[in-house]
Design an enzyme around this catalytic site. Structure first.
Site, PDB file in Angstrom:
ATOM      1  N   ASP A 108       0.846  -1.340   0.083  1.00 30.02           N
ATOM      2  CA  ASP A 108      -0.146  -0.016   0.067  1.00 30.02           C
ATOM      3  C   ASP A 108       0.738   1.207   0.032  1.00 30.02           C
ATOM      4  O   ASP A 108       0.546   2.229  -0.767  1.00 30.02           O
ATOM      5  CB  ASP A 108      -0.761   0.015   1.128  1.00 30.02           C
ATOM      6  CG  ASP A 108      -0.158  -0.336   2.509  1.00 30.02           C
ATOM      7  OD1 ASP A 108       0.970  -0.482   2.699  1.00 30.02           O
ATOM      8  OD2 ASP A 108      -0.974  -0.278   3.446  1.00 30.02           O
ATOM      9  N   ASP A 111       7.240   3.613   3.193  1.00 29.68           N
ATOM     10  CA  ASP A 111       7.301   4.668   4.310  1.00 29.68           C
ATOM     11  C   ASP A 111       9.085   4.657   4.587  1.00 29.68           C
ATOM     12  O   ASP A 111       9.683   5.432   3.753  1.00 29.68           O
ATOM     13  CB  ASP A 111       6.438   4.266   5.662  1.00 29.68           C
ATOM     14  CG  ASP A 111       6.495   5.501   6.574  1.00 29.68           C
ATOM     15  OD1 ASP A 111       6.892   6.464   6.262  1.00 29.68           O
ATOM     16  OD2 ASP A 111       6.444   5.070   7.620  1.00 29.68           O
ATOM     17  N   LYS A 139       5.941   7.864   0.691  1.00 27.10           N
ATOM     18  CA  LYS A 139       6.423   9.016   1.580  1.00 27.10           C
ATOM     19  C   LYS A 139       7.685   9.060   1.502  1.00 27.10           C
ATOM     20  O   LYS A 139       8.596   8.522   2.376  1.00 27.10           O
ATOM     21  CB  LYS A 139       5.771   8.882   2.828  1.00 27.10           C
ATOM     22  CG  LYS A 139       4.541   9.000   3.223  1.00 27.10           C
ATOM     23  CD  LYS A 139       4.417   8.843   4.864  1.00 27.10           C
ATOM     24  CE  LYS A 139       3.075   8.137   5.393  1.00 27.10           C
ATOM     25  NZ  LYS A 139       2.966   8.188   6.660  1.00 27.10           N
ATOM     26  N   PHE A 160       0.087  10.824   8.378  1.00 27.86           N
ATOM     27  CA  PHE A 160      -0.523   9.486   8.632  1.00 27.86           C
ATOM     28  C   PHE A 160      -1.852   9.415   7.658  1.00 27.86           C
ATOM     29  O   PHE A 160      -2.976  10.095   8.178  1.00 27.86           O
ATOM     30  CB  PHE A 160      -0.830   9.080   9.900  1.00 27.86           C
ATOM     31  CG  PHE A 160      -1.021   7.681  10.240  1.00 27.86           C
ATOM     32  CD1 PHE A 160      -0.253   6.579  10.039  1.00 27.86           C
ATOM     33  CD2 PHE A 160      -2.448   7.270  10.581  1.00 27.86           C
ATOM     34  CE1 PHE A 160      -0.739   5.282  10.410  1.00 27.86           C
ATOM     35  CE2 PHE A 160      -2.948   6.247  10.587  1.00 27.86           C
ATOM     36  CZ  PHE A 160      -2.037   4.991  10.478  1.00 27.86           C
ATOM     37  N   ASP A 167      -5.359   1.434   7.305  1.00 27.52           N
ATOM     38  CA  ASP A 167      -6.100   1.428   8.434  1.00 27.52           C
ATOM     39  C   ASP A 167      -5.604   2.285   9.491  1.00 27.52           C
ATOM     40  O   ASP A 167      -4.279   2.737   9.271  1.00 27.52           O
ATOM     41  CB  ASP A 167      -6.311   0.050   8.744  1.00 27.52           C
ATOM     42  CG  ASP A 167      -4.886  -0.249   9.431  1.00 27.52           C
ATOM     43  OD1 ASP A 167      -3.824  -0.271   8.990  1.00 27.52           O
ATOM     44  OD2 ASP A 167      -4.978  -0.773  10.684  1.00 27.52           O
TER      45      ASP A 167
HETATM   46  P1  5GP Z   1       7.564   1.049   6.069  1.00 31.16           P
HETATM   47  O1  5GP Z   1       8.229  -0.507   6.484  1.00 31.16           O
HETATM   48  O2  5GP Z   1       7.932   1.406   4.583  1.00 31.16           O
HETATM   49  O3  5GP Z   1       8.172   2.038   7.249  1.00 31.16           O
HETATM   50  O4  5GP Z   1       6.269   0.752   6.205  1.00 31.16           O
HETATM   51  C1  5GP Z   1       5.421   0.236   5.394  1.00 31.16           C
HETATM   52  C2  5GP Z   1       4.179  -0.110   6.164  1.00 31.16           C
HETATM   53  O5  5GP Z   1       3.765   1.002   7.132  1.00 31.16           O
HETATM   54  C3  5GP Z   1       2.886   0.007   5.302  1.00 31.16           C
HETATM   55  O6  5GP Z   1       2.566  -1.193   4.576  1.00 31.16           O
HETATM   56  C4  5GP Z   1       1.708   0.250   5.981  1.00 31.16           C
HETATM   57  O7  5GP Z   1       1.270  -0.651   6.753  1.00 31.16           O
HETATM   58  C5  5GP Z   1       2.414   1.186   7.051  1.00 31.16           C
HETATM   59  N1  5GP Z   1       2.127   2.695   6.986  1.00 31.16           N
HETATM   60  C6  5GP Z   1       3.201   3.419   6.676  1.00 31.16           C
HETATM   61  N2  5GP Z   1       2.733   4.896   6.511  1.00 31.16           N
HETATM   62  C7  5GP Z   1       1.460   4.750   6.952  1.00 31.16           C
HETATM   63  C8  5GP Z   1       0.398   5.546   6.913  1.00 31.16           C
HETATM   64  O8  5GP Z   1       0.498   6.792   6.734  1.00 31.16           O
HETATM   65  N3  5GP Z   1      -0.959   4.908   7.094  1.00 31.16           N
HETATM   66  C9  5GP Z   1      -1.248   3.711   7.433  1.00 31.16           C
HETATM   67  N4  5GP Z   1      -2.385   3.340   7.698  1.00 31.16           N
HETATM   68  N5  5GP Z   1      -0.016   2.950   7.330  1.00 31.16           N
HETATM   69  C10 5GP Z   1       1.082   3.107   7.296  1.00 31.16           C
HETATM   70 MG    MG Z   2       1.296  -2.754   5.338  1.00 33.74          MG
END
Ligand code: 5GP
Ligand code: MG
Length: 192
Positions: A108, A111, A139, A160, A167
């Protein structure tokens, strides 16, 4: 005729809408043709990171004309919070054999980059023919490990967001748009 605003009272919990339902649909049609163009006639093994990527995956695979095998894996880096807890956890791994297959990993949102870099590493161990990644949202400013996706739907600011699969404490996934949750709803005591 009823519109999505009247159908989704959860809109009232949003501070702002970042991506509308219409722009999601339009962007996914384009992503589908971009993905198809990148793979030619090859079959694609789509690996979707659930739950967040469920809605995006369901719409994207229907926009890709290639033959597709679909698998899901379950990862979690959040627990009812809006900040990452650090190391992503793998709860449910692949059931399909990906050796010598072209894998398209779908998430999705990109981040910190920890989730996708971990999962790409796991898939690489199984000797796929190739691994590409596709995320609906990116992001860029939040990256902690160097990672870029091959296909990106939208760049978004460091906020966020919820909706369209994303979710907060398992809520809001069914919102058809993507928006920023009102700050006072991000850590209500009854969900802690
Ligand atoms: P990363 O490992 O890249 O930090 O995080 C990826 C995961 O963090 C995504 O698959 C998602 O589940 C969650 N995540 C990161 N940012 C957001 C956000 O703004 N909203 C939500 N609901 N989940 C996020
Ligand atoms: Mg996720």
């Amino acid at each position: 005729m009823a519109n999505s605003v009247t159908l989704h009272p959860a809109h009232a919990d949003l501070d702002s809408i970042l991506v509308t339902e219409e722009s999601i649909k339009r962007r996914i049609r384009k992503l589908g043709t971009d993905v198809a163009a990148a793979y030619g006639d090859e079959e694609i093994t789509v690996v979707s990171i659930i739950n967040g990527a469920i809605l995006f995956t369901a719409d994207l695979v229907r926009a890709i004309a290639n033959p597709i095998r679909l698998d899901c894996i379950r990862i979690s880096s959040y627990r009812n919070e809006t900040k990452s807890l650090g190391k992503p956890q793998l709860f449910h791994s692949l059931t399909l054999d990906v050796a010598n297959r072209h894998v398209l990993l779908i998430d999705d949102i990109l981040d910190t980059g920890k989730t996708l870099s971990m999962v790409v590493g796991l898939i690489q161990k199984q000797s796929p023919a190739s691994v590409k990644t596709c995320v609906l949202l990116d992001k860029k400013g939040r990256r902690e490990v160097a990672f870029e996706a091959d296909f990106v739907g939208f760049q978004i600011p460091d906020k966020f967001v919820v909706g369209y699969g994303l979710d907060f404490a398992e809520r809001y996934r069914n919102l058809p748009c993507i928006g920023v949750l009102k700050p006072h709803l991000q850590n209500p005591p009854e969900w802690a």
